[in-house]
Design a protein around this motif. Sequence first.
Motif: not given
Length: 158
Positions: A2-4, A6-9, A14-18, A28-30
């Motif tokens: 996956c290439i995230g 939004v912050g969920f990635f 914890p939430l950004g790691s699921v 994921w990068e800024p």
Amino acid sequence: MCIGGVGFFNRQGPLGSVLPGMFQESHWEPEFGVASPTSFEEQVARAEQVVAGLPADQRLFLFVNVSALHQPNWFHLPGATREAGDSRATHAAALEYVDRHIGRLFAAASNRRPCFAIVCSDHGTAYGDDGYTGHRLGHEAVWTVPYAHFTLDQGATR
């Protein structure tokens, strides 16, 4: 993989790691995030890099969370300002931005074999619909999301 976007990635909590934890490989990068005016170009460049590094016989499930369509999107419309905020016009400009670059993603995904693609949104956004604005609310504009699926021939760009 996956290439995230939004912050969920972002794996910053914890939430950004699921969601990224559901993939063998996640990125994921800024520069992929919602605040980057070039987020989709950066995400596509990463997809191109990863696909180019795969063995020719390796299959790939690729999930790209396209953050450019998320709020904020005002910076995709020339002349729009942060103070004026997002609107249907800035959202349309963000969609045009994604459309200008999606051919590169399709080309990367289909360069070795045909590619089955699913294109959808995680939610819609209200822009004044019945007096509502945003996406963290229960409204038909938020619940209704586009969906398409299709197969790209090997070497397709659209």
